[in-house]
Every structure is written in C-alpha cells, then in structure tokens.
Design an enzyme around this catalytic site. Structure first.
Site, short mmCIF file in Angstrom:
data_model
loop_
_atom_site.label_atom_id
_atom_site.label_comp_id
_atom_site.label_asym_id
_atom_site.label_seq_id
_atom_site.Cartn_x
_atom_site.Cartn_y
_atom_site.Cartn_z
CG ASN A 6 -0.33 -0.19 2.56
OD1 ASN A 6 0.84 -0.29 2.86
ND2 ASN A 6 -1.19 0.60 3.47
CE LYS A 21 8.25 -11.74 -0.61
NZ LYS A 21 7.20 -10.75 -0.63
CB SER A 49 -2.06 -9.45 7.39
OG SER A 49 -1.60 -10.63 7.37
CD GLN A 56 -4.19 -15.40 8.25
OE1 GLN A 56 -4.31 -14.62 7.16
NE2 GLN A 56 -4.13 -16.62 7.96
N GLY A 85 1.92 -11.34 10.43
CA GLY A 85 2.77 -10.87 11.62
C GLY A 85 2.66 -11.86 12.63
CD GLU A 114 4.78 -0.36 13.08
OE1 GLU A 114 3.38 -0.45 13.65
OE2 GLU A 114 5.82 0.18 14.00
CB CYS A 154 -2.23 -0.01 8.59
SG CYS A 154 -0.72 0.99 8.66
CD GLN A 186 -6.74 -7.36 0.66
OE1 GLN A 186 -6.40 -8.28 1.43
NE2 GLN A 186 -7.54 -6.41 1.53
CD GLU A 207 -6.24 -3.49 8.91
OE1 GLU A 207 -5.66 -4.56 8.82
OE2 GLU A 207 -5.61 -2.61 9.17
CD GLU A 246 9.55 -0.27 10.91
OE1 GLU A 246 10.44 -0.76 10.78
OE2 GLU A 246 8.29 -0.20 10.55
C1 UN1 Z 1 0.31 2.12 6.24
O1 UN1 Z 1 -0.75 2.33 5.64
O2 UN1 Z 1 0.86 1.17 6.51
O3 UN1 Z 1 0.04 7.99 8.31
C2 UN1 Z 1 1.13 3.46 6.48
C3 UN1 Z 1 -0.18 7.61 7.11
C4 UN1 Z 1 1.09 7.47 6.08
C5 UN1 Z 1 1.68 6.03 6.35
C6 UN1 Z 1 0.61 4.91 6.38
N1 UN1 Z 1 2.03 8.29 6.29
O4 UN1 Z 1 -1.25 7.43 6.63
#
Ligand code: UN1
Length: 494
Positions: free
Chosen positions: A150, A173, A227, A229, A231, A248, A282, A329, A383, A462
């Site tokens: 994404n 990767k 994801s 799962q 993770g 994350e 996310c 998806q 999610e 991070e």
């Molecule tokens: C993500 O969707 O994994 O804060 C990262 C944000 C972006 C990063 C999203 N700077 O929406």
C-alpha cells in the site's frame, strides 16, 4: 505499455530469474511486470551477500553512510514523477497520493541522513573515581525488511534508510503486488553508489521467499509491516529463532466527532481518512464515532459528499478513488459487506463492487457508509482495508473514548472538538500510537514515531528517532583510567 522485467538485486548484481510471476495493473488487469519467484536458495545467496558486506559497511563512518542516503533522497526527487506514475499503475492509488508516497520516501531520506551525524549515546558518571561511563549504539547486523503493497516506496524507505544509516545491511522482500515499484526504488539506491551487498532485493511470494528470510539462522532482525495473521507467524518464528523483530500490523482506527466540532472540517477529515487510498491504509478511518446531537446532520453531509466521489483510473487527475489492490482483497471487502448485512447494519451508500464502463476490468469497490453499527459487530472490530466506514452513535465524550478504545488494535485515532479540555483528555486517554486532534487518522509524518499499541505492533516504533532503537543495539562502555583494579559490587561504603 511494455512489460517490465524485474530482477533480484544481490551483491550489486541484477540477477535474472529461473521462474517468474506477473504483477498486474489493478485498474485494468494488464500485466505490468514479471518478477522472480525466488526460493530459499536465492534467499541464501542474498543473506550471504548482506553478511559479507556488513563487516565493512559497519566500519564506514555513520556520517558517510548517511551521505549515501541523502543522495538516494536527491535521486528520488529527480525520479519522483516517473515513480509516482508507476505506483499509480501498479498499486492503484490516485496520482497525487502516489506523489505523496514518493515524497514520504524523500522526507525519510533527508531526515535519516541527518541521524548519521547524531546517533547520540550518553555519558554518565561512574560510581568509581577516574572511570568514565557511556553508552553507544551498535548496528544489529543483517536485517530482512518485509514490506506491504500500500506504500510501495515510503515503507521500504522507512525501514531501509535508518537501518543503513545505523550500519546494518538489508534485504528487502517487497510485496508481490508491487514488484516493479520496489525494483525502481532499489535501482535508485544502486545509483546512489551503495557498495555491493549493502542493500539487496529478493522478490517472491510471502510463503516462499518471505518465509525463508524469516526462518533463516543468518538474519539478525526482521522488520515486517502487513497483516496481523502474517505478523503473528513472523513474530512466532523470530521468537523461536531468537531474532529481533519489529511488527507493524493492522488498525481499526476511529474518528470521533463531538457535538461542538467544526462539522465541515470533520467532514473533510472523514472523507479523506476513510476513502483516501481507497481505505487501504493501516491508518484509515474505519469507524466514525458520532455524538447523537450531530449524528443526523453529519451523516447527511457525509452521504452527500461520498456520493460525489469519483471512482476511476488512478492516473487520471480527476479520480478520487482508485481500485482495490487485487481480486482477493476485493472479495474480502465484499465479504465484510455480507457480514454487515447479516449483522443488520444499514448500508447508507455504496456496498457493492463497481464494474460498469471503464471500471469493468478493474477491482473497484464503491465508497461505502454503514449505519446502525454497534461496537460488538464484526464490522466495528475487524480491519476491512477498503473504502468502508462504520457509523457508531454515542451520547457523551466519555462513551466516545471508551468505544474508540474498545478494539484489539491501537494505531491511529482522531477527535474533532472545539473544547480544549476534551482535546487534552483525548490525548491522555486514547489507547493508540497516534492521536490527531482536529485532523484525520491518516497522514503521519516521518520524523515522529510510527506504530501502535495492543495487537497493532510489538512495542517498537519505526520512523522518528525511535527508528534508531529498532535498528541498533545499546552498548555500555566503561573506561577505567585509574590504573588500579576498582571492584564494583563490593560494599565499601559503610
Ligand atoms: C500504512 O498504511 O501502512 O500515516 C502507512 C499515514 C501514512 C503511512 C501509512 N503516512 O497514513
């Protein structure tokens, strides 16, 4: 358009593949690129190259390591439009957002490069006379970076740039949906002149190349975004094989709109947070927690604005929402709509796959608002990762915060209010790694820590200075210049 041929990049060489897979444009299903289906033998070679390079890279002074990253930032800026077009085609985000994805990489380069001249440790007094005590950061070693589709440029940059400035070597990767973006990005790292083996690229499937990296005994750290799962598998495997791991994972982020909020501002935030990147962040807003005094009015405004959003080709500047990344998806988003209906949520707008006209060969989903959602429903807890937002009604600020916190995740959050007391209470009481006051849940900046609490992550952050804690080990150093043995833990103070 010609099909791109992506290769692995190992020890400074582009290596053609024995077996390849295709990456497709989610807007029209055209093949964009072929990329290697790497196996554990490819992973072995990449790790050996990173290990060999590590011994000399860690001795390069940190400010000099950082200069390479600064150069990557300059090159990313030069290639920004080309990369953005590729992201928009291969990943499907709107072109302005694709430019933002590259810009986030640029920002990260310039920020991380500055860290090369800091990497501070501390000095501290010793218990003993004529003895000096300090802490210093050491690199960790070979880092495997497993990244999602994404943010195909920004997230690899978040991980690789601080990792390299700290003196580690890396193997990227990338997600199998965006191999061409990753290839172009690594071409830029190579052009910046990084020595062979310092950065390596291994394409392939998560369950093959990704798994081999995570299980390998010669990898010291895995940094994973993806994801929950996967993770869980990564965390478990790293635990078993004694690797450092930074995870994350998902989010179920909420925006609260209180009765005293600026409703137009809250509306702008909700539309951007829920439907930007087709909800595939996310950090996306997937719950809107609305005070009962404004619920009806705000819902009408939201519905009206949502009805005007334009689905279409992401490279078209008039498009608001591009496609979902792939068929799987898309089906997952559709499945959540089936669940919502079974749970008696009301579909206010959207709710279906969009496949008319120019959308027919792509994976589009209508922007969707679910009403009458209660906090116990699956659509309020899990999610979805698509353009779907659930409305939940509350009658007080305390109830809003309690519902916002009532989730297994804890990444981003937002509260719209004009009441400064509520703003400070929200900052204190929300259980999330990121809280916005009067701003949407998306859009974190690279110089602040990024990550979440509960099942979103495993305690690391991070980005920001905290990225240094992910990619370094602390060493405590004692220098005794007394010329005699000074014994600690001998009780001589009475
Ligand atoms: C993500 O969707 O994994 O804060 C990262 C944000 C972006 C990063 C999203 N700077 O929406």
């Amino acid at each position: 358009m010609t099909t791109l041929t992506c290769c692995n990049y190992i020890d400074g060489q582009w290596l053609s593949a024995r077996e390849t897979i295709e990456s497709r444009n989610p807007t029209n299903n055209e093949v964009i690129a072929t990329f290697p289906r790497s196996d554990s033998a490819d992973v072995d070679v990449a790790i050996a190259s990173a290990r060999k390079a590590y011994h000399s890279w860690r001795q390069v002074p940190a400010p000099a390591r950082a200069e390479y990253i600064f150069r990557v930032g300059e090159l990313l800026l030069q290639h920004k439009e080309e990369l953005a077009q590729l992201i928009s085609r291969e990943m499907g985000k709107a072109i302005t957002e694709a430019r933002g994805d590259v810009q986030e990489g640029v920002d990260c380069a310039f920020y991380s490069a500055g860290e090369g001249r800091r990497l501070f440790g501390q000095t501290t007094p010793s218990e003993m006379p004529n003895k000096f005590a300090m802490t210093m950061r050491m690199p960790i070693g070979v880092c495997a970076l497993i990244t999602p589709w994404n943010f195909p440029v920004a997230i690899p940059c978040w991980k690789a740039m601080p990792a390299l400035v700290c003196g580690n070597t890396v193997i990227l990767k990338p997600a199998e949906d965006t191999p061409a973006c990753a290839t172009k990005l690594i071409e830029i790292f190579a052009e910046a002149g990084l020595p062979p083996g310092v950065i390596n690229l291994v394409h392939g499937l998560g369950e093959e190349a990704g798994k081999a990296l995570v299980e390998h005994s010669n990898v010291d750290l895995v940094s994973f975004t993806g994801s929950s799962q996967t993770g869980a598998f990564v965390g478990e495997t790293c635990g078993r094989t004694h690797k450092r791991v930074c995870l994350e994972m998902g989010g179920k982020n909420a925006q609260v709109v209180m009765e005293d909020a600026d409703l137009e501002l809250a509306l702008d935030g909700a539309i951007w947070g829920a439907f930007g990147t087709a909800g595939q962040r996310c950090t996306a807003t997937s719950r809107l927690i609305l005070h009962s005094d404004i619920k009806e009015k705000f819902t009408t405004m939201l519905k009206e604005r949502t009805s005007k959003l334009r689905l279409g080709s992401p490279t078209d500047p008039d498009t608001d929402i591009g496609p979902i990344i792939n068929q799987r998806q898309l089906e997952r988003v559709k499945m959540y709509l089936d669940i919502a209906r079974e749970e008696n949520a009301k579909v206010l707008i959207g709710g279906e796959i969009a496949d008319e006209g120019e959308l027919k060969n792509g994976y589009f989903f209508q922007p969707t608002i679910l009403d009458n959602v209660t906090p116990d429903m699956r659509v309020a807890r899990e999610e979805i990762f698509g353009p779907v937002v659930a409305l939940i009604e509350v009658s007080s600020f305390e109830e809003a915060i309690a519902i916002l916190n009532n989730t297994n995740y804890g990444l981003s959050s937002s509260v719209y209010t004009r009441d400064i007391n509520r703003a400070f209470a929200a900052m204190r009481d929300i259980e999330a790694g990121i809280t916005y006051i009067n701003g949407p849940t998306i859009g974190a900046e690279v110089h602040l820590p990024f990550g979440g609490v509960k099942q979103t992550g495993n305690g690391h952050r991070e980005a920001g200075t905290t990225a240094l804690d992910v990619f370094t080990e602390w060493k405590s150093v004692y220098v005794d210049f007394s010329g005699s043995l000074q014994r600690a833990q001998i009780d001589n103070r009475s």
